[in-house]
Design a protein around this motif. Structure first.
Motif, PDB file in Angstrom:
ATOM      1  N   THR B  18      41.981  33.673  31.843  1.00  0.00           N
ATOM      2  CA  THR B  18      41.950  33.943  33.290  1.00  0.00           C
ATOM      3  C   THR B  18      43.201  34.707  33.713  1.00  0.00           C
ATOM      4  O   THR B  18      43.123  35.712  34.428  1.00  0.00           O
ATOM      5  CB  THR B  18      41.833  32.624  34.076  1.00  0.00           C
ATOM      6  OG1 THR B  18      40.593  32.021  33.756  1.00  0.00           O
ATOM      7  CG2 THR B  18      41.903  32.865  35.581  1.00  0.00           C
ATOM      8  N   GLY B  19      44.346  34.238  33.250  1.00  0.00           N
ATOM      9  CA  GLY B  19      45.604  34.921  33.580  1.00  0.00           C
ATOM     10  C   GLY B  19      45.617  36.345  33.051  1.00  0.00           C
ATOM     11  O   GLY B  19      46.045  37.275  33.748  1.00  0.00           O
ATOM     12  N   GLN B  20      45.127  36.507  31.825  1.00  0.00           N
ATOM     13  CA  GLN B  20      45.087  37.849  31.236  1.00  0.00           C
ATOM     14  C   GLN B  20      44.178  38.766  32.062  1.00  0.00           C
ATOM     15  O   GLN B  20      44.475  39.950  32.266  1.00  0.00           O
ATOM     16  CB  GLN B  20      44.595  37.763  29.783  1.00  0.00           C
ATOM     17  CG  GLN B  20      45.622  37.117  28.854  1.00  0.00           C
ATOM     18  CD  GLN B  20      45.006  36.528  27.592  1.00  0.00           C
ATOM     19  OE1 GLN B  20      43.853  36.792  27.267  1.00  0.00           O
ATOM     20  NE2 GLN B  20      45.781  35.725  26.882  1.00  0.00           N
ATOM     21  N   ALA B  21      43.082  38.199  32.553  1.00  0.00           N
ATOM     22  CA  ALA B  21      42.150  38.982  33.369  1.00  0.00           C
ATOM     23  C   ALA B  21      42.821  39.400  34.675  1.00  0.00           C
ATOM     24  O   ALA B  21      42.648  40.539  35.129  1.00  0.00           O
ATOM     25  CB  ALA B  21      40.892  38.166  33.660  1.00  0.00           C
ATOM     26  N   VAL B  22      43.597  38.496  35.284  1.00  0.00           N
ATOM     27  CA  VAL B  22      44.288  38.836  36.534  1.00  0.00           C
ATOM     28  C   VAL B  22      45.264  39.987  36.295  1.00  0.00           C
ATOM     29  O   VAL B  22      45.324  40.951  37.069  1.00  0.00           O
ATOM     30  CB  VAL B  22      45.041  37.606  37.117  1.00  0.00           C
ATOM     31  CG1 VAL B  22      45.796  38.006  38.383  1.00  0.00           C
ATOM     32  CG2 VAL B  22      44.075  36.478  37.424  1.00  0.00           C
ATOM     33  N   GLU B 236      37.831  36.844  35.723  1.00  0.00           N
ATOM     34  CA  GLU B 236      37.331  37.391  34.455  1.00  0.00           C
ATOM     35  C   GLU B 236      36.155  38.328  34.692  1.00  0.00           C
ATOM     36  O   GLU B 236      35.999  39.333  33.994  1.00  0.00           O
ATOM     37  CB  GLU B 236      36.972  36.251  33.510  1.00  0.00           C
ATOM     38  CG  GLU B 236      38.226  35.482  33.081  1.00  0.00           C
ATOM     39  CD  GLU B 236      37.914  34.278  32.218  1.00  0.00           C
ATOM     40  OE1 GLU B 236      37.308  34.465  31.149  1.00  0.00           O
ATOM     41  OE2 GLU B 236      38.265  33.153  32.630  1.00  0.00           O
ATOM     42  N   ILE B 237      35.324  37.992  35.679  1.00  0.00           N
ATOM     43  CA  ILE B 237      34.200  38.885  36.000  1.00  0.00           C
ATOM     44  C   ILE B 237      34.718  40.159  36.656  1.00  0.00           C
ATOM     45  O   ILE B 237      34.276  41.265  36.338  1.00  0.00           O
ATOM     46  CB  ILE B 237      33.182  38.161  36.907  1.00  0.00           C
ATOM     47  CG1 ILE B 237      32.504  37.042  36.117  1.00  0.00           C
ATOM     48  CG2 ILE B 237      32.152  39.151  37.452  1.00  0.00           C
ATOM     49  CD1 ILE B 237      31.473  36.252  36.891  1.00  0.00           C
ATOM     50  N   LEU B 244      35.666  46.517  27.980  1.00  0.00           N
ATOM     51  CA  LEU B 244      36.217  45.173  27.727  1.00  0.00           C
ATOM     52  C   LEU B 244      35.412  44.139  28.510  1.00  0.00           C
ATOM     53  O   LEU B 244      35.846  43.656  29.551  1.00  0.00           O
ATOM     54  CB  LEU B 244      37.678  45.125  28.182  1.00  0.00           C
ATOM     55  CG  LEU B 244      38.765  45.243  27.132  1.00  0.00           C
ATOM     56  CD1 LEU B 244      40.141  45.180  27.797  1.00  0.00           C
ATOM     57  CD2 LEU B 244      38.652  44.166  26.060  1.00  0.00           C
ATOM     58  N   PRO B 245      34.197  43.802  28.058  1.00  0.00           N
ATOM     59  CA  PRO B 245      33.352  42.876  28.826  1.00  0.00           C
ATOM     60  C   PRO B 245      33.862  41.437  28.765  1.00  0.00           C
ATOM     61  O   PRO B 245      34.493  41.050  27.782  1.00  0.00           O
ATOM     62  CB  PRO B 245      31.989  43.002  28.156  1.00  0.00           C
ATOM     63  CG  PRO B 245      32.267  43.512  26.785  1.00  0.00           C
ATOM     64  CD  PRO B 245      33.560  44.263  26.822  1.00  0.00           C
ATOM     65  N   ALA B 246      33.580  40.679  29.822  1.00  0.00           N
ATOM     66  CA  ALA B 246      33.991  39.264  29.858  1.00  0.00           C
ATOM     67  C   ALA B 246      33.009  38.424  29.050  1.00  0.00           C
ATOM     68  O   ALA B 246      31.840  38.729  29.003  1.00  0.00           O
ATOM     69  CB  ALA B 246      34.033  38.781  31.296  1.00  0.00           C
TER      70      ALA B 246
END
Lengths: 481, 246
Positions: B18-22, B236-237, B244-246
């Motif tokens: 989640t953090g990486q996605a942010v 993530e979405i 780079l799909p979730a």
């Protein structure tokens, strides 16, 4: 509070049985969702609901701040109107006053308007001990009394019963108490209501003494107010010769103009109606009309103690509408009995431990009977921040003995969070040992793994990923930028 | 704009994705992102369980760590609400004027991710691609305390390929409630079971929310029941792309 709730287990234990009772859960879900929907619809009709809510809150706060003054005003006005005022510090004193008043009439039977205050003090049981029978006349309260049951909702005490259960109770019990149910009784609501009507009519016409509570007391005139749906309350308030009203001291509002605010807030919040069908008001006695002997018993029973608590005192704003019960996901699953008090649901979870204290295991469990979702605060017509009071009461509970392990765990967690390098070490340990964590945990963790899989700790925490990607100074790597 | 991430201890420890996605998302939108490593936890577990007197060092740490940023972005409505609503109360209780001033200075800079995207960056289409059926659980604290409103669903509706399915009883609590799930396991499980049934009934492949704690509880339950529905944090979405799909 009432003796019938003594010896109840703590909330989680009592809730366990309710959660596994499919019929009960069905009854509760159906009823709460119906009232919830009705309330939302009639509240949405008003474009000034937030202002009304703020006004209700402000009036109650002002009144509570000057409660001594307004109570004396009530006493003076009631006395001037020919009534008698009694002050009761606790349940025992209130019960003794009412018992003596009934004894003085020479009667052995009293009829009752539904009253939370008299349930709180266990008046029916106290009267029974003195050889006096108290007959509940509110339909739902009658069902509870005939079924030798306990109320499980503030507004709808028999919410946990469906109509076939009610039919069985009427057939089995009515004859014991008076006019029997007809032998061909069906479970049609109209037929059930008619049976109750006939049963109660006989009672109203013979009763010489009535006991009531009140929703409000208007200080400027000493007028008491009951709002209800059935008219049975009005029968009790007007037909008998003697009327004894037991009222919590927080029920006072200064003026009739203030009452106007609450007569809008209460019915919409409680029954989801624009106005309740019956609103009765009475002031002392009127010669030749209604009860000729009127007694007001002003009940403290812990309320001044609640008033002394800066965070908890907002609880006394409560007008017993039960909107918080009807939206509460915990109440919906656990049912009213699990709270072990005449005040169930979110309001009960804060009111009961304040009135009774948190010494017993049951009372200490009540502040935790909430997921702190906040739905109760949203619907409360007098804006009681129930989650805030719950957390406040939890702090009191954790200071009591019996929380050693939890306190130690919280201390340990605090120690880890006090230093990022400690947190980082714990995260790495979890990452390295993740394959060793069993699917079913022992101890308090078992409650989690009984119904849920636990998340597997990742091989690398976010902070380790960040350090690896961005370097120790946290700046983005050139090729990422 | 100097944006600091408050990633929260739960995300940091259990949900680093989640953090990486942010990070990926905000940098894609042109922000300079920092993760101040001195951060740990907002103290919500202590506060809500009745150990609020213990969190003063955590409140102080938060205010010190995040002082001076233009914005502090967090992917948790619950932790965001803890800081906004309760850090000032905890500071007042400590009777430390300097601490109260520091907290008062940092609180207005704290944003939930969707608030930051919509209100500060003014973006509702973040250029994401996620060709799946999704249902959104608003979570109590995101909805009632942070008052995120329709920001998250507006963002989701603008994700290319995503079909958003309405979740029945969306505004009801999932039953997690922090330590509530442990202290009242039966009621918690009953609440979770209803939420899971509603989510699975939509036909969605993914249950999305802006709080991993609620998703941990629901995901653990769906996993146990083998519903085939997976959980994903909103970030993530929104970070998901064709590459780079979730």
């Amino acid at each position: 509070m009432t003796g019938t709730f003594l010896g109840m287990p703590p909330f989680p234990e009592a809730a366990h049985d309710a959660v596994n009772n499919a019929q009960l859960r069905h009854n509760l879900r159906k009823a709460t969702h119906t009232i919830r929907g009705k309330r939302a619809a009639v509240v949405d009709e008003l474009d000034d609901w937030p202002q009304l809510r703020a006004a209700g809150k402000a009036i109650k706060d002002h009144t509570l701040r000057h409660l001594d003054r307004y109570l004396i005003q009530v006493e003076e006005a009631v006395t001037a109107a020919g009534g008698h005022v009694h002050w009761a510090a606790d349940a025992d004193e209130a019960n003794r006053i009412v018992t003596d008043l009934v004894r003085a009439t020479g009667e052995r039977d009293v009829v009752k308007v539904k009253s939370m205050a008299t349930q709180e003090i266990g008046l029916n049981e106290a009267l029974a001990d003195a050889g006096i029978r108290a007959y509940e006349t509110d339909l739902a309260e009658l069902i509870v009394q005939l079924g030798d049951d306990r109320p499980s909702h503030i507004l709808v005490p028999a919410i946990h019963r469906n109509r076939s259960e009610i039919r069985e109770i009427f057939l089995r019990e009515m004859a014991e108490w008076g006019e029997p149910a007809p032998a061909d009784l069906t479970d049609e609501p109209r037929v059930l209501a008619e049976a109750a009507r006939r049963h109660l009519r006989e009672r109203f016409l013979s009763a010489k003494v009535a006991v009531s509570g009140a929703n409000f007391m208007v200080a400027e005139t000493g007028t008491l107010v009951v709002v209800e749906s059935e008219g049975n309350g009005r029968m009790c308030l007007t037909l008998p010769e003697t009327l004894i009203s037991v009222v919590g001291i927080e029920k006072v509002v200064p003026t009739w103009a203030d009452l106007e605010v609450f007569l809008q807030l209460l019915p919409r919040s409680s029954t989801g109606e624009r106005m309740n069908p019956y609103t009765s008001t009475w002031t002392g006695v009127t010669p030749g009309d209604g009860p000729q002997d009127f007694h007001l018993v002003l009940l403290d029973n812990g309320r001044t103690h609640v008033l002394a608590d800066e965070v908890g005192r907002q609880t006394l704003r409560c007008i017993r509408c039960s909107a918080c019960l009807n939206v509460c996901p915990v109440y919906e699953r656990a049912g009213g009995h699990a709270y072990g008090s005449v005040y169930p649901g979110p309001i009960g979870a804060i009111l009961t431990p304040q009135l009774r204290g948190t010494a017993s295991a049951l009372d200490a469990s009540l502040p935790y009977a909430s997921s702190l979702c906040g739905a109760c605060y949203d619907v409360c017509p007098v804006a009681i921040d129930i989650p805030e009071v719950l957390v406040h009461l939890r702090e009191q509970v954790t200071e009591q003995p019996g929380h050693r392990a939890e306190r130690a765990a919280m201390k340990a967690a605090g120690w880890v969070f006090a230093d990022p390098s400690r947190l980082s070490r714990v995260q790495r340990l979890a990452g390295h040992t993740r394959r060793l964590i069993p699917k079913r945990l022992p101890g308090p963790g078992a409650a989690w793994t009984d119904t849920r899989n636990i998340p597997e700790p990742p091989a690398q925490s976010f902070r380790d990923w960040w350090a690896q990607e961005r370097g120790s100074d946290g700046s983005p790597r050139r090729d990422d930028a | 704009m100097r944006v600091a991430l408050f990633i929260t201890c739960v995300n940091d420890t259990l949900y680093p994705r989640t953090g990486q996605a942010v990070v990926r998302l905000l940098e894609r939108l042109g922000c300079t992102v920092d993760f101040p490593v001195e951060q740990t936890c907002c103290g919500q577990m202590h506060w809500n369980t009745g150990y609020g007197t213990q969190i003063e060092p955590l409140v102080r740490r938060f205010a010190d760590t995040f002082a001076g940023y233009d914005a502090v972005v967090t992917p948790s409505g619950s932790c965001g609400a803890m800081i906004r609503d309760n850090h000032p109360k905890a500071a007042a209780r400590a009777e430390d004027r300097a601490l109260a001033d520091d907290v008062a200075a940092v609180v207005p800079t704290v944003y939930d991710l969707s608030e930051f995207l919509v209100d500060v960056l003014g973006v509702t289409d973040v250029g994401a691609y996620f060709p799946h059926k999704v249902t959104y659980h608003p979570t109590c604290h995101s909805m009632r305390l942070m008052k995120l409103g329709d920001r998250p669903t507006t963002l989701l509706r603008n994700v290319r390929g995503l079909e958003l399915l309405e979740l029945p009883g969306a505004d009801e609590c999932c039953g997690f409630g922090g330590t509530f799930a442990v202290k009242n396991p039966d009621v918690s499980a009953a609440m979770g079971a209803d939420k899971v049934r509603n989510a699975a009934g939509t036909g969605a492949e993914v249950l999305c929310a802006a709080d991993n704690s609620c998703l941990m509880h629901l995901g653990g339950m769906m996993d146990r029941q083998r519903t085939g529905v997976r959980t994903l944090h909103l970030a993530e979405i929104l970070a998901s792309t064709e590459e780079l799909p979730a």
